[in-house]
Design a protein around this motif. Sequence first.
Motif, short mmCIF file in Angstrom:
data_model
loop_
_atom_site.label_atom_id
_atom_site.label_comp_id
_atom_site.label_asym_id
_atom_site.label_seq_id
_atom_site.Cartn_x
_atom_site.Cartn_y
_atom_site.Cartn_z
N VAL A 171 45.28 22.41 44.79
CA VAL A 171 45.50 22.69 45.76
C VAL A 171 44.81 23.52 46.34
CG1 VAL A 171 47.47 20.78 46.99
CG2 VAL A 171 47.81 23.68 44.96
N GLY A 172 45.06 24.47 44.95
CA GLY A 172 44.02 25.32 45.41
C GLY A 172 43.14 26.10 43.97
N HIS A 173 42.02 25.46 43.15
CA HIS A 173 40.93 24.99 43.16
C HIS A 173 40.22 26.00 42.94
CE1 HIS A 173 37.31 23.10 40.93
NE2 HIS A 173 38.76 23.10 39.53
N ALA A 174 39.87 26.71 41.81
CA ALA A 174 38.67 27.66 41.84
C ALA A 174 37.63 27.61 41.14
CB ALA A 174 39.65 29.20 41.41
N GLU A 175 36.14 27.76 41.89
CA GLU A 175 34.93 28.07 40.55
C GLU A 175 34.58 29.30 40.77
OE1 GLU A 175 32.82 23.60 42.56
OE2 GLU A 175 32.14 25.76 43.58
N PRO B 68 32.78 42.07 35.42
CA PRO B 68 31.69 42.62 36.15
C PRO B 68 30.63 41.04 36.52
CG PRO B 68 32.27 43.92 34.27
CD PRO B 68 33.34 42.85 34.71
N GLY B 69 30.26 41.27 37.59
CA GLY B 69 28.89 40.11 38.50
C GLY B 69 29.79 38.61 38.03
N VAL B 70 31.05 38.41 38.49
CA VAL B 70 32.00 37.82 38.19
C VAL B 70 32.95 36.82 39.49
CG1 VAL B 70 33.44 35.80 37.02
CG2 VAL B 70 32.31 36.60 35.94
N ARG B 71 32.62 36.12 40.39
CA ARG B 71 33.54 35.99 41.74
C ARG B 71 34.40 34.51 41.79
NH1 ARG B 71 33.29 40.61 45.10
NH2 ARG B 71 31.55 41.93 44.67
N VAL B 72 35.63 35.12 42.23
CA VAL B 72 36.25 33.97 42.35
C VAL B 72 35.52 32.90 44.12
CG1 VAL B 72 38.14 34.72 43.06
CG2 VAL B 72 38.52 32.61 42.06
N ARG B 73 35.72 31.44 43.95
CA ARG B 73 35.49 30.99 44.95
C ARG B 73 36.28 29.22 44.66
NH1 ARG B 73 29.38 28.37 46.29
NH2 ARG B 73 30.16 26.87 44.72
N ILE C 139 44.64 33.38 38.48
CA ILE C 139 45.09 32.59 39.05
C ILE C 139 44.66 32.09 40.72
CG2 ILE C 139 47.01 30.40 39.35
CD1 ILE C 139 47.54 30.80 36.74
N SER C 140 43.98 31.47 41.64
CA SER C 140 43.82 32.11 42.67
C SER C 140 45.76 31.21 43.32
CB SER C 140 43.46 30.29 43.22
OG SER C 140 43.93 28.95 43.84
N GLU C 141 45.65 32.62 44.31
CA GLU C 141 47.17 32.51 45.19
C GLU C 141 47.89 31.14 45.64
OE1 GLU C 141 45.80 34.37 48.29
OE2 GLU C 141 45.64 37.05 47.21
N ALA C 142 46.51 30.07 46.12
CA ALA C 142 47.00 28.40 46.62
C ALA C 142 47.72 27.88 45.06
CB ALA C 142 46.56 28.22 47.61
N GLU C 143 47.33 28.32 44.16
CA GLU C 143 47.19 27.48 42.70
C GLU C 143 49.00 27.25 42.51
OE1 GLU C 143 45.53 24.12 39.96
OE2 GLU C 143 45.51 24.41 42.13
N PRO D 237 54.92 35.48 33.39
CA PRO D 237 55.06 36.66 33.28
C PRO D 237 53.39 37.51 33.23
CG PRO D 237 56.52 35.84 30.61
CD PRO D 237 55.49 34.80 31.90
N ARG D 238 52.23 36.57 32.92
CA ARG D 238 50.98 37.48 33.03
C ARG D 238 50.22 37.37 33.68
NH1 ARG D 238 53.15 36.94 28.11
NH2 ARG D 238 53.85 34.54 28.69
N VAL D 239 51.30 35.77 35.05
CA VAL D 239 50.14 35.64 36.11
C VAL D 239 49.71 37.17 37.35
CG1 VAL D 239 50.30 34.29 38.52
CG2 VAL D 239 50.22 33.89 36.76
N ARG D 240 48.48 37.51 37.26
CA ARG D 240 47.53 37.87 38.43
C ARG D 240 46.92 36.53 39.31
NH1 ARG D 240 43.15 40.91 38.64
NH2 ARG D 240 43.10 41.35 37.17
N THR D 241 47.29 36.61 40.49
CA THR D 241 46.57 35.96 41.64
C THR D 241 45.53 35.97 42.35
OG1 THR D 241 48.11 36.75 43.45
CG2 THR D 241 48.95 34.61 42.13
N VAL D 242 44.89 35.71 42.68
CA VAL D 242 43.54 35.97 43.15
C VAL D 242 42.99 35.20 44.52
CG1 VAL D 242 42.35 36.90 40.64
CG2 VAL D 242 42.14 34.14 41.28
N ALA D 243 42.13 35.92 45.02
CA ALA D 243 42.18 35.16 46.62
C ALA D 243 39.95 35.30 46.55
CB ALA D 243 42.34 36.61 47.55
N ASP D 244 39.82 34.32 47.44
CA ASP D 244 38.67 34.20 47.61
C ASP D 244 37.83 35.10 47.96
OD1 ASP D 244 36.53 31.75 47.69
OD2 ASP D 244 36.45 32.50 49.84
N GLY D 245 36.62 34.95 47.40
CA GLY D 245 35.84 35.94 46.93
C GLY D 245 35.51 37.25 46.34
N GLN D 246 37.21 37.35 45.30
CA GLN D 246 37.47 38.38 45.09
C GLN D 246 36.48 38.80 43.64
OE1 GLN D 246 41.78 38.48 44.21
NE2 GLN D 246 41.47 39.64 42.36
N GLU D 247 35.72 39.52 42.97
CA GLU D 247 35.56 40.02 41.89
C GLU D 247 36.48 40.37 40.71
OE1 GLU D 247 31.29 42.47 40.49
OE2 GLU D 247 32.99 43.75 41.29
#
Length: 294
Positions: A206-210, A194-199, A156-160, A181-191
């Motif tokens: 507030v923290g919608h991700a593509e 394989p071949g999948v990056r968050v935007r 889940i994105s950090e902002a979300e 218990p299972r959340v790991r936050t992710v940041a913009d541009g992070q892979e």
Amino acid sequence: MADLTAEQGIRLRRPSAIRSLRLGDTKVSYLPDGEVRLRPLALLKDSTAEVWAAHPEYLDATGHLVGSVGGLLVEHGDRALLIDTGFGPRTLEAPEGPLGAIRGGALPESLAALGRTPADIEAVAFTHLHSDHLGWACHTAPGTQELLFAHADHLISEAEWAGRHLLVEQGMSAEVAALAPRVRTVADGQEVFPGVRVRITPGHTVGHAEYVITGGGRRLIAFGDAVHSPIQIDHPEWSSGFDHDQALTAGHRRRLVAELAEPDTIGFGVHFADVVFGRVQQDGTGPAWRPVDA
């Protein structure tokens, strides 16, 4: 604008079945969980009755906009990532507002139809924390007391995730507790696979991700709820009644539509009826969203 073919019109009025594409060594598949019926004028408040009268192909017999509900399975070799988890095993009807009715429950069967089990999913990546995307992450596997994806990281994105108090205020404290218990936050541009990056693309939330998936010389943009219906590709200025910041998401949508028109670029619209995969072609000969099936 050219008329749609009869088959295209039918596809806009039904939820999607399983559909898959290849991006080189990566396979992406839409996993149906159910369907949603939306009130078009309440969903897209800048649209008009005249627009919908001119485009009946988008509406069912009761005048509702038809949408899909599900997730995107990304497979690379033996590994598997799931983006969003549908609505889960329930049905909801609303007497007013954009939502008419929504039902889910089919995602485990869709996963099995592709030869996968929940245990194969190493991580679940969320575009945002709305109930029609959290779905099965907060429900037990059929016939068990165990959450369906309890073993998987929840990305889940950090902002979300920082804005999860908004969910609690909306009565979704149980969902937050199931995720935590299972959340790991992710940041913009992070892979994240394989071949999948968050935007990170705030606006709908507030923290919608593509998620941008590349392979075989092509890229696919899984744009979540930045766009709810293919008609918004022709009218990117029309924001959804569900959007947290309508002006912000309209600006992003204009940029997204331009990006989707670039060569070797495919979009994935999780709510896009039976045209979930497509490309943008703005040549004046028909709707800009053109389904891609291979």
